[in-house]
Scaffold this active site. Structure first.
Site, PDB file in Angstrom:
ATOM      1  N   ARG A  25       3.898  -0.510  -3.354  1.00 15.26           N
ATOM      2  CA  ARG A  25       2.667  -1.300  -3.424  1.00 15.26           C
ATOM      3  C   ARG A  25       1.465  -0.403  -3.679  1.00 15.26           C
ATOM      4  NH1 ARG A  25       3.031  -6.432  -2.160  1.00 15.26           N
ATOM      5  NH2 ARG A  25       0.885  -6.543  -1.382  1.00 15.26           N
ATOM      6  N   GLY A  37      14.087   0.766  -1.870  1.00 16.55           N
ATOM      7  CA  GLY A  37      13.368   0.937  -0.605  1.00 16.55           C
ATOM      8  C   GLY A  37      13.566  -0.284   0.271  1.00 16.55           C
ATOM      9  N   LYS A  84      11.219 -12.700   5.590  1.00 12.03           N
ATOM     10  CA  LYS A  84      12.152 -12.842   6.714  1.00 12.03           C
ATOM     11  C   LYS A  84      12.654 -14.282   6.835  1.00 12.03           C
ATOM     12  CE  LYS A  84      11.329  -9.346   6.404  1.00 12.03           C
ATOM     13  NZ  LYS A  84      10.465  -8.274   5.891  1.00 12.03           N
ATOM     14  N   GLU A 138      18.061   2.661  -7.978  1.00 13.48           N
ATOM     15  CA  GLU A 138      17.107   3.481  -7.222  1.00 13.48           C
ATOM     16  C   GLU A 138      17.006   4.866  -7.875  1.00 13.48           C
ATOM     17  OE1 GLU A 138      14.864   3.437  -4.617  1.00 13.48           O
ATOM     18  OE2 GLU A 138      14.701   5.585  -5.005  1.00 13.48           O
ATOM     19  N   HIS A 148      25.225  -5.611  30.250  1.00 10.58           N
ATOM     20  CA  HIS A 148      26.528  -5.738  29.586  1.00 10.58           C
ATOM     21  C   HIS A 148      26.915  -7.205  29.507  1.00 10.58           C
ATOM     22  CE1 HIS A 148      30.676  -4.877  28.504  1.00 10.58           C
ATOM     23  NE2 HIS A 148      31.040  -5.773  29.427  1.00 10.58           N
ATOM     24  N   ILE A 158      11.859  -3.124   0.720  1.00 14.59           N
ATOM     25  CA  ILE A 158      11.725  -4.452   0.109  1.00 14.59           C
ATOM     26  C   ILE A 158      12.870  -4.702  -0.880  1.00 14.59           C
ATOM     27  CG2 ILE A 158      10.243  -5.889  -1.367  1.00 14.59           C
ATOM     28  CD1 ILE A 158       7.812  -4.558  -0.048  1.00 14.59           C
TER      29      ILE A 158
HETATM   30  P1  FAD Z   1      -3.001  -7.272   3.136  1.00 16.02           P
HETATM   31  O1  FAD Z   1      -2.034  -8.018   3.945  1.00 16.02           O
HETATM   32  O2  FAD Z   1      -2.675  -6.989   1.705  1.00 16.02           O
HETATM   33  O3  FAD Z   1      -4.376  -8.072   3.241  1.00 16.02           O
HETATM   34  C1  FAD Z   1      -5.520  -7.673   2.528  1.00 16.02           C
HETATM   35  C2  FAD Z   1      -6.412  -8.891   2.398  1.00 16.02           C
HETATM   36  O4  FAD Z   1      -7.662  -8.488   1.873  1.00 16.02           O
HETATM   37  C3  FAD Z   1      -5.867  -9.948   1.429  1.00 16.02           C
HETATM   38  O5  FAD Z   1      -5.845 -11.195   2.080  1.00 16.02           O
HETATM   39  C4  FAD Z   1      -6.850  -9.943   0.262  1.00 16.02           C
HETATM   40  O6  FAD Z   1      -7.030 -11.227  -0.310  1.00 16.02           O
HETATM   41  C5  FAD Z   1      -8.120  -9.475   0.946  1.00 16.02           C
HETATM   42  N1  FAD Z   1      -9.092  -8.793   0.076  1.00 16.02           N
HETATM   43  C6  FAD Z   1      -8.867  -7.739  -0.751  1.00 16.02           C
HETATM   44  N2  FAD Z   1     -10.021  -7.346  -1.306  1.00 16.02           N
HETATM   45  C7  FAD Z   1     -10.992  -8.171  -0.821  1.00 16.02           C
HETATM   46  C8  FAD Z   1     -12.386  -8.247  -1.010  1.00 16.02           C
HETATM   47  N3  FAD Z   1     -13.032  -7.385  -1.792  1.00 16.02           N
HETATM   48  N4  FAD Z   1     -13.075  -9.206  -0.366  1.00 16.02           N
HETATM   49  C9  FAD Z   1     -12.437 -10.101   0.456  1.00 16.02           C
HETATM   50  N5  FAD Z   1     -11.103 -10.070   0.676  1.00 16.02           N
HETATM   51  C10 FAD Z   1     -10.400  -9.108   0.049  1.00 16.02           C
HETATM   52  N6  FAD Z   1       5.459  -5.089   6.871  1.00 16.02           N
HETATM   53  C11 FAD Z   1       6.046  -5.081   8.086  1.00 16.02           C
HETATM   54  O7  FAD Z   1       5.496  -4.506   9.020  1.00 16.02           O
HETATM   55  N7  FAD Z   1       7.236  -5.723   8.307  1.00 16.02           N
HETATM   56  C12 FAD Z   1       7.882  -6.368   7.315  1.00 16.02           C
HETATM   57  O8  FAD Z   1       8.951  -6.923   7.547  1.00 16.02           O
HETATM   58  C13 FAD Z   1       7.297  -6.391   6.026  1.00 16.02           C
HETATM   59  N8  FAD Z   1       7.898  -7.046   5.027  1.00 16.02           N
HETATM   60  C14 FAD Z   1       7.293  -7.103   3.813  1.00 16.02           C
HETATM   61  C15 FAD Z   1       7.934  -7.790   2.801  1.00 16.02           C
HETATM   62  C16 FAD Z   1       7.359  -7.880   1.558  1.00 16.02           C
HETATM   63  C17 FAD Z   1       8.052  -8.640   0.465  1.00 16.02           C
HETATM   64  C18 FAD Z   1       6.091  -7.266   1.329  1.00 16.02           C
HETATM   65  C19 FAD Z   1       5.422  -7.366  -0.019  1.00 16.02           C
HETATM   66  C20 FAD Z   1       5.447  -6.573   2.328  1.00 16.02           C
HETATM   67  C21 FAD Z   1       6.050  -6.481   3.582  1.00 16.02           C
HETATM   68  N9  FAD Z   1       5.455  -5.778   4.622  1.00 16.02           N
HETATM   69  C22 FAD Z   1       6.055  -5.730   5.843  1.00 16.02           C
HETATM   70  C23 FAD Z   1       4.169  -5.057   4.441  1.00 16.02           C
HETATM   71  C24 FAD Z   1       2.989  -5.868   4.987  1.00 16.02           C
HETATM   72  O9  FAD Z   1       2.949  -7.113   4.358  1.00 16.02           O
HETATM   73  C25 FAD Z   1       1.708  -5.091   4.750  1.00 16.02           C
HETATM   74  O10 FAD Z   1       1.831  -3.810   5.317  1.00 16.02           O
HETATM   75  C26 FAD Z   1       0.520  -5.793   5.385  1.00 16.02           C
HETATM   76  O11 FAD Z   1       0.327  -7.079   4.854  1.00 16.02           O
HETATM   77  C27 FAD Z   1      -0.746  -4.958   5.153  1.00 16.02           C
HETATM   78  O12 FAD Z   1      -1.820  -5.588   5.779  1.00 16.02           O
HETATM   79  P2  FAD Z   1      -3.305  -5.345   5.282  1.00 16.02           P
HETATM   80  O13 FAD Z   1      -4.159  -6.200   6.132  1.00 16.02           O
HETATM   81  O14 FAD Z   1      -3.599  -3.912   5.191  1.00 16.02           O
HETATM   82  O15 FAD Z   1      -3.338  -5.852   3.763  1.00 16.02           O
END
Ligand code: FAD
Length: 490
Positions: free
Chosen positions: A292, A199, A63, A220, A469, A201
């Site tokens: 992803r 999609g 963003k 796509e 408005h 992204i």
């Molecule tokens: P993650 O953010 O992937 O975090 C998982 C964490 O776990 C990581 O830090 C990793 O290092 C850690 N980890 C993994 N395994 C282990 C382990 N065994 N031990 C210790 N640590 C570990 N979502 C939105 O809502 N709005 C948006 O505008 C948006 N834009 C996006 C743009 C892009 C380019 C991308 C790639 C994604 C976007 N998303 C967006 C999606 C969003 O980033 C994810 O849905 C979100 O980060 C998921 O959160 P999470 O905590 O599940 O996983």
């Protein structure tokens, strides 16, 4: 819970917590913060950077760089507003991506400090290392050197997130072929780009790079870009992209690419067709944005009853409980919408569930979706097609931003608001099932639509309220008003 065999784990002493969270992205840190706010002694294990994908290679950097694109557009059109080189034409600004990257990093660093401070402020113990859950709820934390730390807890939350998916024939090398991870660190604008995947992204990157001045082709496989969006919304984005000279091909499959002296040649053709029918596209950069992959296998899980399906998702029930009692999974690693705010909600939900508060399960079908391309897209609830498929008799209304005063003032008139409502037995529009928006700042306007869908409000309930408005949100009000059978401006 069976007692762990500490001797078999190397003899290190076990540290007890009331909640251990593996993964410090939005889903994991939300569980940790909310757990601590609920009075639990919480540990959070993160192997890389607190904030996860969202903060470092996802929502925030994407963003931030899209905002650079928005500023560029504004400056390009400044003369339309009588601002700039008086007597000259439109300003011709250029983008300095290196400077933009510095600003992006400042925003990330500020937010990262915020997350770290919040966790410290709530006395969450943060362990740096890779967490692996084994039998009897013992989490072994590998720090890369020295003995692992062993922690144990009645409740464990798996929040290991996801990583970019790749496709055969497109090896990611960080120069000719990139995923979102690398695109977000670009410091020069590529001349010609193929974005594979239309999609959320893929569309954000296509839009951003087109604004920066790249020639963009978007490829796509599905019949239309933005699968999952309402068909009218997707068509509106496609029309707007066409006006901006983004070359969109849907229903196509990419075969491979052949690097040449300058850039590379991508071969694509009709999905399901053969390579001989293919088209060659010369580009300087290929961006692979095909979804992803959940990291279900990241946290060990040996000796547990946690199951991971063949797509990599951790299997959970509607309370996000895994097969191992006391162990939950949240965020991108479970098969719910891969969105940061869904991760936040799931992180908070599991804390309430483990505390015995019996929260109502989250409905993945009504979460808010926001896409920050130009034009923006935002929606909640059922598309017209999905509502009909689900057996609803529907009434729909859509209105275009072209007639909205604020949109005209902004010079941003592409897009629409569409409301899908259930048809009552008397033929009138009743409950609002879905709200779909394309246009200026719709990501900030969705709130009303989201509440209407999730509060199960009727068209009459919403139409009774006043919209200020002149605002962009008048278009939502007008669209709902027209569903009552009488409208004002539309
Ligand atoms: P993650 O953010 O992937 O975090 C998982 C964490 O776990 C990581 O830090 C990793 O290092 C850690 N980890 C993994 N395994 C282990 C382990 N065994 N031990 C210790 N640590 C570990 N979502 C939105 O809502 N709005 C948006 O505008 C948006 N834009 C996006 C743009 C892009 C380019 C991308 C790639 C994604 C976007 N998303 C967006 C999606 C969003 O980033 C994810 O849905 C979100 O980060 C998921 O959160 P999470 O905590 O599940 O996983």
């Amino acid at each position: 819970m069976a007692q762990p065999n500490v001797a078999a784990l190397g003899g290190s002493s076990l540290i007890q917590h009331e909640l251990v969270v593996i993964g410090g992205g939005p889903a994991g840190y939300a569980a940790a913060l909310y757990g601590a706010a609920s009075g639990l002694d919480v540990a959070l294990v993160e192997e890389h950077l607190l904030g996860g994908t969202c903060l470092h290679v996802g929502c925030i950097p994407a963003k931030e760089l899209l905002e650079t694109a928005a500023v560029l557009r504004t400056v390009r059109h400044a003369a339309d507003f009588g601002v700039g080189d008086v007597g000259g034409g439109d300003l011709e600004p250029a983008v300095d991506l290196a400077a933009s990257q510095t600003r992006k990093q400042k925003v990330i660093d500020g937010l990262a400090r915020g997350v770290t401070g919040l966790l410290a402020g709530r006395d969450v113990t943060v362990y740096k290392g890779t967490g692996r859950l084994g039998a009897a709820h013992v989490v072994s934390i590998d720090h890369g050197a020295g003995d692992p730390t062993l922690v144990v807890s009645e409740h464990v939350v798996l929040a290991t997130g996801s990583s970019p998916r790749t496709i055969p024939g497109f090896e990611v090398d960080g120069t000719l072929v990139m995923t979102s991870d690398e695109v977000l660190s670009l410091d020069e604008v590529p001349e010609r780009v193929a974005v594979i995947g239309g999609g959320a992204i893929g569309c954000e990157f296509a839009s951003m790079l087109a604004d920066y001045g790249s020639t963009v082709t978007l490829l796509e496989a599905a019949p239309e870009i933005l699968p999952g969006c309402d068909a009218d919304a997707a068509r509106a984005v496609r029309r707007a992209f066409r006006k901006r000279e983004i070359d969109v091909h849907s229903g196509v499959a990419v075969a491979d690419h052949q690097p040449g002296d300058a850039g590379t040649t991508v071969r694509f053709g009709p999905a399901g067709g053969n390579d001989a029918e293919g088209t060659d596209l010369d580009v300087d950069l290929v961006v692979v944005a095909v979804g992803r992959r959940p990291r279900g296998d990241s946290a060990g899980l040996v000796g547990t009853r946690v199951a991971v399906d063949d797509r990599g998702f951790i299997e959970v029930d509607d309370r996000l409980r895994t097969g191992e009692p006391g162990v939950y999974a949240v965020g991108d690693v479970v098969d719910t919408p891969q969105l940061a705010h869904v991760g936040f909600a799931e992180g908070m939900f599991v804390v309430r569930d483990l505390l015995g508060e019996s929260p109502a399960p989250l409905d993945p079908g009504t979460v808010p979706w926001c896409i920050y391309s130009h034009p923006e897209v935002a929606f909640a609830g059922l598309t017209e097609a999905a509502a009909m498929e689900a057996g609803h008799d529907v009434v729909v209304s859509s209105h275009r931003f072209a007639g909205n005063g604020r949109a005209m003032i902004l010079g941003e008139v592409d897009g629409l608001v569409k409301v899908v409502a259930e048809k009552d037995p008397d033929g009138r529009a009743g409950r609002i099932l879905g709200v779909h928006m394309v246009g200026p700042w719709v990501t900030e306007q969705l709130g009303q639509g989201y509440l209407a869908v999730n509060w199960e409000a009727t068209v009459d309930d919403v139409a009774a309220h006043i919209q200020p408005h002149p605002t962009l949100s008048e278009l939502f009000g007008e669209t709902v008003l027209s569903l009552t059978g009488r409208s004002l401006h539309g």
